[in-house]
Design an enzyme around this catalytic site. Structure first.
Site, PDB file in Angstrom:
ATOM      1  N   ASP A  91      37.386  44.983  45.390  1.00 55.79           N
ATOM      2  CA  ASP A  91      37.466  44.071  44.311  1.00 55.79           C
ATOM      3  C   ASP A  91      37.886  42.594  44.191  1.00 55.79           C
ATOM      4  O   ASP A  91      38.032  42.003  43.474  1.00 55.79           O
ATOM      5  CB  ASP A  91      37.991  44.749  43.048  1.00 55.79           C
ATOM      6  N   GLU A  92      38.256  42.243  45.524  1.00 55.35           N
ATOM      7  CA  GLU A  92      38.918  41.073  45.734  1.00 55.35           C
ATOM      8  C   GLU A  92      38.312  40.395  46.973  1.00 55.35           C
ATOM      9  O   GLU A  92      38.338  41.127  48.115  1.00 55.35           O
ATOM     10  CB  GLU A  92      40.372  41.294  45.711  1.00 55.35           C
TER      11      GLU A  92
ATOM     12  N   ASP B 201      38.732  38.047  41.844  1.00 56.76           N
ATOM     13  CA  ASP B 201      39.494  39.318  41.510  1.00 56.76           C
ATOM     14  C   ASP B 201      38.823  40.104  40.378  1.00 56.76           C
ATOM     15  O   ASP B 201      38.986  39.196  39.368  1.00 56.76           O
ATOM     16  CB  ASP B 201      40.988  38.850  41.299  1.00 56.76           C
TER      17      ASP B 201
END
Length: 484
Positions: free
Chosen positions: A105-106, A11
């Site tokens: 983003d993860e 993350d």
């Protein structure tokens, strides 16, 4: 559940805001809020400096401004975020064929499937190397969680934030989860959490102690059984490689309700063009056009039209969306519009081009006549309204935080615009904080520009992880830890 912590969850830390700070030297170490800036805007991401004031994602921007009036408020630059995301996902893809992105983003990574880790020591080493690689390629930081299941890996990365690594040893799940809030578990949102609280269950241990039968009675069979298993630390969901998108869509929320029927149609056509741009960027086409309209009273309508075959022709999508709009009553005002395309395919139905040409050849009612006949042109057209429209157009051309280039001063970014002026700070990702200058919004020497790379000469990790450099330590670096 696995015997080794070989499921990794990455993350990125305050992704949008961190990317903006990396791109803008003058904002480093200062509160930054990224999101919609209008009266109805919502925070997408807040930097850790802004979070100290109580600002968080999904908060109305107006509330954030009251909490942190001196923060920098920026409009998202998704082209930059997608570029950085592609770099990060490329690194993950070198670790394993099983990478499951959850957002820009993860992502989850199955290290065992990639043969890069099979025990705690090797998993920890890969996690540290990944953090180092992300920093070397993007200049940003990410937090890594490692565990024997997806649920626990995600919890671990959250506990490791910011810029850390946490390993949860298999066999310790129950003790780790016991004191945590029920909201930490997947599928427990505000409504379910409140329902459980009224039943006297606020921690994960409360759920485990209550037993499966009680949770089934409260939440139903499927949800109750799954929640009890997760409370005990069981989660056998596999990491699934990226699935194809089922649809492509764009939408806009307006600062003030739109009443002018001509303006509404113009916005629909603009959204249709943006939707097709995304469709073509993904090298896809689609056969069903969807229109979304949220009216002044928050009622939301969707209308769809299925074409003869898949298309990525902007004219076809634009005209289909306009036809769908004709069936929607917008008299009271419109606060949100959206256009999407579903039924995606990898090819284009050629005869739709002829269809579009035939429709364009048909006689059309001029825009002004359509407005008069429809009876929806009820917005004032005096000088004040024209002034407001000019300001809105200027704000759209010069969004706060977006890149510009001046013939004399070079690359910079917009600090703000209004009253016919635009203020620009001239600096680049690897330069010192730059100077601020103000120009007319129509200055011929000032033009919008593309974002610059966050790292000018990124480290080459094409051979990683086999010959990855040892992890660097320095200011802001956080070592890994295990949670027994």
């Amino acid at each position: 559940m696995r015997a080794a912590p070989t499921i990794l969850h990455l993350d990125m830390d305050a992704f949008y805001a961190s990317a903006e700070q990396a791109a803008k030297p003058s904002l480093r170490g200062k509160p930054v809020v990224v999101g919609g800036l209008g009266p109805r805007g919502v925070v997408a991401t807040a930097s850790y400096e802004a979070r100290r004031f109580g600002v968080h994602s999904a908060m109305p921007t107006a509330q954030a401004r009251r909490l942190a009036p001196n923060a920098a408020y920026l409009v998202p630059r998704f082209s930059l975020y997608r570029t950085v995301s592609d770099q990060v996902m490329g690194l993950l893809g070198q670790l394993s064929p099983l990478v499951e992105p959850l957002s820009l983003d993860e992502a989850f990574v199955d290290l065992e499937a990639g043969g890069t880790a099979d025990d705690t020591a090797s998993a920890r080493a890969i996690g540290e190397q990944l953090r180092d690689a992300i920093r070397g390629v993007t200049g940003l930081t990410g937090s890594v969680g490692l565990a024997g299941s997806k649920m626990l890996a995600k919890i671990a990365s959250e506990e490791a934030k910011p810029n850390g690594l946490l390993v949860i040893e298999p066999g310790t799940e129950r003790d780790l989860l016991a004191p945590m809030s029920v909201r930490i578990l997947p599928g427990v949102g505000p409504a379910t959490g409140d329902h459980l609280r009224r039943a006297g269950m606020t921690t994960v241990d409360d759920l485990a102690t209550a037993g499966e039968a009680e949770l089934v009675r409260l939440l139903g069979k499927a949800h109750g059984v799954a929640l009890h298993r997760m409370a005990l630390g069981y989660d056998d969901r596999p990491v699934v490689a990226e699935r194809d998108a089922k649809s492509v869509s764009v939408e806009d929320t307006f600062d003030m309700d739109l009443h002018d029927r001509v303006r509404v149609r113009t916005e629909v056509e603009r959204l249709a063009d943006r939707c097709v741009q995304r469709l073509r960027a993904a090298e896809r086409s689609g056969r069903t056009v969807v229109l979304k309209v949220r009216r002044y009273d928050f009622s939301t309508l969707t209308r769809s039209e299925t074409l003869r075959g898949p298309t990525d022709d902007p004219t076809v999508v634009r005209e289909a969306a306009a036809r769908l709009l004709e069936a929607v009553d917008t008299t009271g005002g419109v606060r949100l519009l959206g256009v999407g395309v579903t039924g995606l395919a990898d090819y284009t139905q050629e005869d739709l081009f002829a269809q579009a040409a035939g429709e364009r050849a048909a006689p059309e009612v001029p825009a002004r006549e359509e407005q008069d006949a429809g009876g929806h042109g009820d917005e004032p057209t005096d000088g004040a309204q024209e002034q407001e429209t000019a300001e809105q157009l200027a704000a759209r051309r010069w969004p706060a935080g977006h890149d510009v280039c001046h013939d004399t001063y070079g690359h910079g970014w917009v600090q703000g615009s209004g009253v016919g002026r635009v203020t620009v700070r001239f600096e680049e990702p690897e330069s010192p904080p730059g100077r601020v200058r103000t120009f007319r919004v129509d200055d011929p020497e000032l033009q919008p520009a593309d974002p610059l790379p966050l790292v000018r000469d990124p480290v080459d990790y094409s051979s990683w992880p086999a010959r990855l450099p040892k992890s660097r330590s320095g200011p802001g670096s956080s070592g890994g830890e295990s949670r027994p």
